[in-house]
Enzyme design. Structure first.
Site, mmCIF file in Angstrom:
data_model
loop_
_atom_site.group_PDB
_atom_site.id
_atom_site.type_symbol
_atom_site.label_atom_id
_atom_site.label_comp_id
_atom_site.label_asym_id
_atom_site.label_seq_id
_atom_site.Cartn_x
_atom_site.Cartn_y
_atom_site.Cartn_z
ATOM 1 N N LYS A 105 0.901 -1.288 -0.061
ATOM 2 C CA LYS A 105 0.052 0.113 -0.080
ATOM 3 C C LYS A 105 0.946 1.339 0.038
ATOM 4 O O LYS A 105 1.321 1.544 0.886
ATOM 5 C CB LYS A 105 -0.885 0.106 1.286
ATOM 6 C CG LYS A 105 -1.973 1.264 1.208
ATOM 7 C CD LYS A 105 -2.504 1.600 2.189
ATOM 8 C CE LYS A 105 -1.666 2.893 3.119
ATOM 9 N NZ LYS A 105 -1.644 3.792 2.260
ATOM 10 N N CYS A 107 13.664 10.474 6.853
ATOM 11 C CA CYS A 107 13.555 9.769 8.041
ATOM 12 C C CYS A 107 14.702 9.988 8.818
ATOM 13 O O CYS A 107 14.887 10.035 10.001
ATOM 14 C CB CYS A 107 12.798 8.423 8.000
ATOM 15 S SG CYS A 107 14.064 7.379 7.066
ATOM 16 N N GLU A 141 10.115 0.532 10.393
ATOM 17 C CA GLU A 141 11.230 1.686 9.936
ATOM 18 C C GLU A 141 10.304 2.905 10.310
ATOM 19 O O GLU A 141 9.490 3.329 9.672
ATOM 20 C CB GLU A 141 11.467 1.524 8.658
ATOM 21 C CG GLU A 141 11.927 0.243 8.139
ATOM 22 C CD GLU A 141 13.433 0.046 8.656
ATOM 23 O OE1 GLU A 141 14.102 1.001 9.329
ATOM 24 O OE2 GLU A 141 14.015 -1.047 8.294
ATOM 25 N N VAL A 182 2.091 5.697 14.074
ATOM 26 C CA VAL A 182 1.260 4.647 13.416
ATOM 27 C C VAL A 182 2.103 3.307 13.611
ATOM 28 O O VAL A 182 1.317 2.459 13.813
ATOM 29 C CB VAL A 182 1.177 5.023 11.810
ATOM 30 C CG1 VAL A 182 0.497 3.610 11.211
ATOM 31 C CG2 VAL A 182 0.405 6.133 11.753
ATOM 32 N N GLU A 224 10.054 15.407 15.607
ATOM 33 C CA GLU A 224 10.280 15.489 14.183
ATOM 34 C C GLU A 224 9.621 16.380 13.340
ATOM 35 O O GLU A 224 8.305 16.407 13.357
ATOM 36 C CB GLU A 224 9.906 13.930 13.699
ATOM 37 C CG GLU A 224 10.505 13.458 12.204
ATOM 38 C CD GLU A 224 10.391 12.026 11.906
ATOM 39 O OE1 GLU A 224 9.199 11.612 12.046
ATOM 40 O OE2 GLU A 224 11.253 11.530 11.254
ATOM 41 N N SER A 226 5.485 7.046 10.359
ATOM 42 C CA SER A 226 5.714 7.735 11.592
ATOM 43 C C SER A 226 5.697 6.370 12.890
ATOM 44 O O SER A 226 5.158 5.580 12.606
ATOM 45 C CB SER A 226 4.599 8.461 11.737
ATOM 46 O OG SER A 226 3.391 7.746 11.823
ATOM 47 N N THR A 227 6.392 7.014 13.690
ATOM 48 C CA THR A 227 6.322 6.308 14.985
ATOM 49 C C THR A 227 4.847 6.123 15.635
ATOM 50 O O THR A 227 4.496 4.877 16.123
ATOM 51 C CB THR A 227 7.237 6.969 16.290
ATOM 52 O OG1 THR A 227 8.574 6.812 15.510
ATOM 53 C CG2 THR A 227 7.142 6.047 17.632
HETATM 54 P P1 NAD Z 1 2.390 7.856 8.414
HETATM 55 O O1 NAD Z 1 2.732 6.993 9.373
HETATM 56 O O2 NAD Z 1 1.492 8.712 8.548
HETATM 57 O O3 NAD Z 1 2.060 6.982 6.866
HETATM 58 C C1 NAD Z 1 2.862 5.869 6.318
HETATM 59 C C2 NAD Z 1 2.008 4.917 5.734
HETATM 60 O O4 NAD Z 1 1.037 4.260 6.782
HETATM 61 C C3 NAD Z 1 0.958 5.690 4.762
HETATM 62 O O5 NAD Z 1 1.068 4.614 3.612
HETATM 63 C C4 NAD Z 1 -0.368 5.869 5.447
HETATM 64 O O6 NAD Z 1 -1.507 5.861 4.589
HETATM 65 C C5 NAD Z 1 -0.105 4.516 6.283
HETATM 66 N N1 NAD Z 1 -1.191 4.414 7.511
HETATM 67 C C6 NAD Z 1 -1.651 5.416 8.147
HETATM 68 N N2 NAD Z 1 -2.390 5.287 9.122
HETATM 69 C C7 NAD Z 1 -2.350 3.745 9.127
HETATM 70 C C8 NAD Z 1 -3.022 2.780 10.140
HETATM 71 N N3 NAD Z 1 -3.599 3.031 11.024
HETATM 72 N N4 NAD Z 1 -2.723 1.630 9.872
HETATM 73 C C9 NAD Z 1 -1.789 1.084 8.866
HETATM 74 N N5 NAD Z 1 -1.376 2.168 7.773
HETATM 75 C C10 NAD Z 1 -1.389 3.391 8.122
HETATM 76 O O7 NAD Z 1 3.721 8.555 8.006
HETATM 77 P P2 NAD Z 1 4.192 9.569 6.646
HETATM 78 O O8 NAD Z 1 3.498 10.897 7.221
HETATM 79 O O9 NAD Z 1 3.404 9.154 5.547
HETATM 80 O O10 NAD Z 1 5.544 9.371 6.688
HETATM 81 C C11 NAD Z 1 6.536 10.164 7.339
HETATM 82 C C12 NAD Z 1 7.113 9.384 8.307
HETATM 83 O O11 NAD Z 1 7.551 8.310 8.022
HETATM 84 C C13 NAD Z 1 8.084 10.179 9.543
HETATM 85 O O12 NAD Z 1 8.045 9.945 10.700
HETATM 86 C C14 NAD Z 1 9.397 9.397 8.943
HETATM 87 O O13 NAD Z 1 10.287 9.622 9.632
HETATM 88 C C15 NAD Z 1 8.998 8.047 8.557
HETATM 89 N N6 NAD Z 1 9.860 7.301 7.531
HETATM 90 C C16 NAD Z 1 10.860 6.430 8.063
HETATM 91 C C17 NAD Z 1 11.394 5.798 7.310
HETATM 92 C C18 NAD Z 1 12.708 4.853 7.931
HETATM 93 O O14 NAD Z 1 13.130 3.917 7.215
HETATM 94 N N7 NAD Z 1 12.520 4.821 9.254
HETATM 95 C C19 NAD Z 1 11.696 6.248 5.840
HETATM 96 C C20 NAD Z 1 10.867 7.008 5.467
HETATM 97 C C21 NAD Z 1 9.714 7.594 6.457
#
Ligand code: NAD
Length: 765
Positions: free
Chosen positions: A189, A296, A262, A244, A392, A241-242
């Site tokens: 997804k 990230c 991650e 989620v 963050e 994100s942490t």
């Molecule tokens: P997010 O957690 O809001 O969303 C990430 C994904 O999860 C999206 O596809 C979203 O639709 C999905 N999602 C949202 N709620 C969900 C739920 N309840 N159950 C399952 N899936 C759900 O994060 P974002 O805003 O899209 O991305 C930014 C975050 O990602 C930042 O915190 C960043 O640090 C992190 N990130 C981490 C890495 C890593 O490798 N550690 C890499 C890239 C981004």
């Protein structure tokens, strides 16, 4: 148009836009359905995906329903057996084909990515797409080698994969390539803001002739992600994100689904006085102003040594002023658009709060006009507790603080709940590597930043998640082994506390807990009866005391493997000398052998040097977690204890062990052997009692970094659920293991007792 002499005076860039036509043609006139079982479904209820630089709609994409997810998972399930049965070489061909097709469509991918995400075309063209291609090539190789290199392993089956919007294609590659190489099928997804390159990738799957159902892509927002987490998948791999990540940890607890997370970061960027300051300034550009800071592992907290802080800050401000903000498709743009208005609002909100808390912002004014643009920013004059240093921002705004000593740098660097990455700048190799050893981060770059490669493991510690992506370590995240094939464990019978104090007027023969190298009465003063003995009834407070004692024993994690081996050999010898005092008799000989076995490993389970596509040695070091909980099995009260606890300490962890509830005597008696074997106090702590309650306390405890639970299903489930607080990795096993056989000394114990730290050191550059 300026005259030639004006242009020479200005030395400004002219516009160099890349045409969007190639991507707009591809998008033309199509609302998108999902990609399920080898073809696109009819679009359902759709939502708009827009270009963040202009606000103009690019496409309509389907919001995946629960039913869509179920259909995709069923397709992946149907394809799983056939895919796993192919030889590694056959799977490799498909991965090579995908890599090649992606290479052929490089330009389309790059332009589409920049339109969809807002990132500068230079970055999508030179970083995102080539790295994604490299990932497929690298993992084609792993597909070829998986049987040889991972004997005894099998794929999980169907993997649900959820990715964020900051590197849409690259995150897809990080997820899909290793999963397929290992023999899994996937349902991916993409993020709701940026699903387009994933849909283009789906076309490549058709072109490559990938068997139907091996890759499925379902678009939608968090609701679709939640449906995927709840679906009948065998593993969830999540990047995001942490917050989620925590929800997903709780949702999958006790379901038997494997999980890798991650998550976010707040990574330090440490500049020592002897650093090449110009190089470090350029490093900041790559650390926080790359990809609009939506990275990230962005170096989002600059820590600079006091004596060069002013010079460094001035140079940084001068460099920041030269960065070009604007059209992502312009090849001379440094900073493009933030992914969405809502992200821009989030950045502004944190920056406003930081200013309200006293920080000073250095930033060009926000541009007027359409598009979500955020100029690069620098926050100074702020303390460690300022929101900009703790949260963050996920935008192009960095904080800067100074430090005096290396010790203070480490303290500030580690003053965060995250542990994703760190960047260290010093021309002094001793300083750089000393700090690398002390920072709590999954990835450390020396005199560099944001270096990635398919051959280097990437992933976090602490609340940045667990699991690694890339390299051999990343392959292991998509493989499993069936070692615990025994019966499901039952919860032990409830125990009943005996009155406090010694029983009757006899000499008090009640055994004691073992905490911090001393025998301790349980805090509540109660004991309970097991056949032939009275044993201490430990509780929450005892666990907390044990955790504290384990923290104090931090020296154990720093001594050499050789030192630990010596201690463990001594322990094995002492156990052997006292064999007659121990029971159950049928476990003793093997427990002694096992102690020698884990002693042998203490200085041998070392890391790797990975070959990456750059001039670095990339070290994958195996580090202990620090303080671990080990809930030992009910069965095999001596052998199970020795088999599980000793590998954890052999790798440098300090352990709080919960022994068999129905027979903790052999474990409690071991304290005398620990005492006489130079095991420092606090390295092993033993708390007997109601294992359900003790396990829960360990799972909740924020100062316990990892937890193993060999117990009944309900205890395992609650351990996973309660671990969501600090997101500690939890290894649960509700089926019995054959402790007397090979499974009792599996390499898994070593693997799960360490976390990998990837250190990039310039080499030959
Ligand atoms: P997010 O957690 O809001 O969303 C990430 C994904 O999860 C999206 O596809 C979203 O639709 C999905 N999602 C949202 N709620 C969900 C739920 N309840 N159950 C399952 N899936 C759900 O994060 P974002 O805003 O899209 O991305 C930014 C975050 O990602 C930042 O915190 C960043 O640090 C992190 N990130 C981490 C890495 C890593 O490798 N550690 C890499 C890239 C981004």
């Amino acid at each position: 148009m300026p005259t030639i002499s004006e242009a020479l005076t200005l030395m400004d860039y002219g516009p160099a836009p890349e045409s969007p036509a190639i991507a707009l043609d591809w998008l033309k006139g199509r609302p998108f359905g999902h990609f399920i079982n080898g073809s696109f479904t009819k679009p359902g209820e759709t939502f708009a995906v827009a270009n963040p630089a202009t606000g103009v709609e690019l496409a309509q994409v389907t919001q995946g329903s629960d039913a869509d997810v179920a259909t995709a998972v069923a397709a992946a399930r149907a394809a799983a057996k056939g895919w796993a049965k192919l030889s590694g070489g056959q799977r490799a061909r498909y991965l090579y084909a995908l890599a090649r097709l992606m290479q052929k469509r490089e330009r389309l991918f790059a332009v589409l990515e920049s339109l969809d995400n807002g990132k500068p075309i230079r970055e999508s063209r030179d970083i995102d797409v080539p790295l994604a291609v490299r990932h497929f090539y690298h993992h084609a190789g792993w597909a070829e080698l998986v049987a040889d290199e991972f004997p005894g392993h099998r794929p999980h089956g169907v993997c649900g994969q959820i990715i964020p919007w900051n590197f849409p294609l690259l995150m897809l590659a990080w997820k899909v390539a290793p999963a397929l190489a290992a023999g899994n099928t996937v349902v991916l997804k993409p993020a709701e803001y940026t699903p387009l390159t994933a849909l283009l990738f789906a076309e490549l799957c058709i072109e490559a002739g990938l068997p139907k159902g091996v890759v499925n892509i379902v678009t939608g927002d968090g609701r679709t992600g939640a449906a995927l987490v709840a679906a009948e998948v065998d593993k969830i791999a999540f990047t995001g994100s942490t917050d989620v990540g925590r929800i997903i940890r709780q949702a999958t607890a006790g379901s038997g689904k494997a999980l890798t997370l991650e998550l976010g970061g707040k990574s330090p960027f440490i500049v020592f006085a002897e650093a090449d300051l110009d190089a470090a300034v350029e490093g900041v550009v790559d650390a926080i102003w790359f990809n609009q800071g939506e990275v990230c592992c962005a170096g989002s907290r600059i820590l600079v040594q006091e004596q060069v802080a002013e010079t460094f800050t001035n140079r940084l401000k001068a460099r920041m002023a030269k960065l070009r903000l604007g059209d992502p498709l312009d090849k001379s743009t440094d900073i493009g658009a933030v992914v969405h208005d809502s992200q821009l609002d989030r950045i502004r909100s944190i920056v406003d709060q930081a200013i309200a808390q006293g920080a000073v912002l250095h930033q060009a004014p926000l541009p007027n006009g359409p598009g979500s643009f955020c100029p690069p920013g620098l926050l100074t004059d702020l303390g460690a507790a300022n929101i900009a240093n703790t949260e963050e921002i996920f935008g192009p705004v960095v904080t800067l603080m100074s430090f005096r000593t290396p010790g203070e740098a480490v303290e500030l660097a580690n003053n965060t709940r995250y542990g994703l990455a760190a960047s260290i700048w010093s021309e002094n190799i001793t300083t750089a590597l000393d700090i690398a050893a002390q920072v709590k981060a999954g990835v450390v770059w020396i005199n560099g930043t944001n270096l990635f490669d398919a051959g280097a493991p990437f992933g976090g510690m602490r609340e940045s998640g667990f699991g690694r992506e890339g390299a051999r370590e990343g392959m292991l995240a998509y493989l499993t082994r069936d070692e615990a094939g025994g019966k499901e464990r039952k919860a032990p019978d409830a125990l009943s506390p005996l009155p406090a104090g010694p029983a009757g007027d006899a000499v008090d023969r009640t055994r004691k807990l073992y905490i911090g190298g001393a025998q301790k009465r349980p805090d509540g003063g109660y004991s309970y009866a097991v056949p032939g003995a009275q044993v201490p009834l430990g509780g929450r407070k005892d666990i907390r005391n044990a955790v504290e004692a384990a923290h104090k024993a931090s020296g154990w994690s720093k001594v050499t493997g050789h030192n630990r081996a010596q201690v463990l050999y001594f322990l094995a010898e002492n156990l052997s000398a006292r064999a007659r005092d121990f029971a159950p008799k049928d476990e003793v000989a093997q427990a002694i052998e096992r102690a020698f076995y884990w002693a042998a490993w203490a200085d041998k389970y070392d890391g790797k040097v990975h070959a990456t596509a750059s001039a670095h040695v990339t070290l994958a070091l195996k580090e202990p977690f620090g303080v671990m909980g080990v809930v030992c099995p009910e069965e095999a009260p001596l052998l199970g204890f020795v088999s599980a606890v000793l590998p954890a300490i052999a790798m440098g962890n300090r352990v709080i062990a919960v022994p068999s509830q129905s027979n903790p005597v052999p474990a409690l008696d071991l304290c005398q052997v620990f005492d006489t074997s130079d095991v420092p106090g606090g390295v092993v702590n033993i708390v007997s009692g109601p294992r359900g309650e003790l396990t829960e306390t360990l799972a909740r405890h924020d100062d316990v970094a990892a937890l193993w639970v060999f117990a009944d299903k309900a205890t395992c489930q609650s351990a996973e659920k309660l671990s969501a607080g600090n997101l500690k990795p939890v290894w649960i096993e509700s089926r019995q293991r054959d402790w007397a056989g090979a499974a009792g000394q599996s390499r898994e114990f070593l693997r799960k007792a360490v976390q990998v730290k990837t250190v990039w050191v310039p080499y030959g550059a």
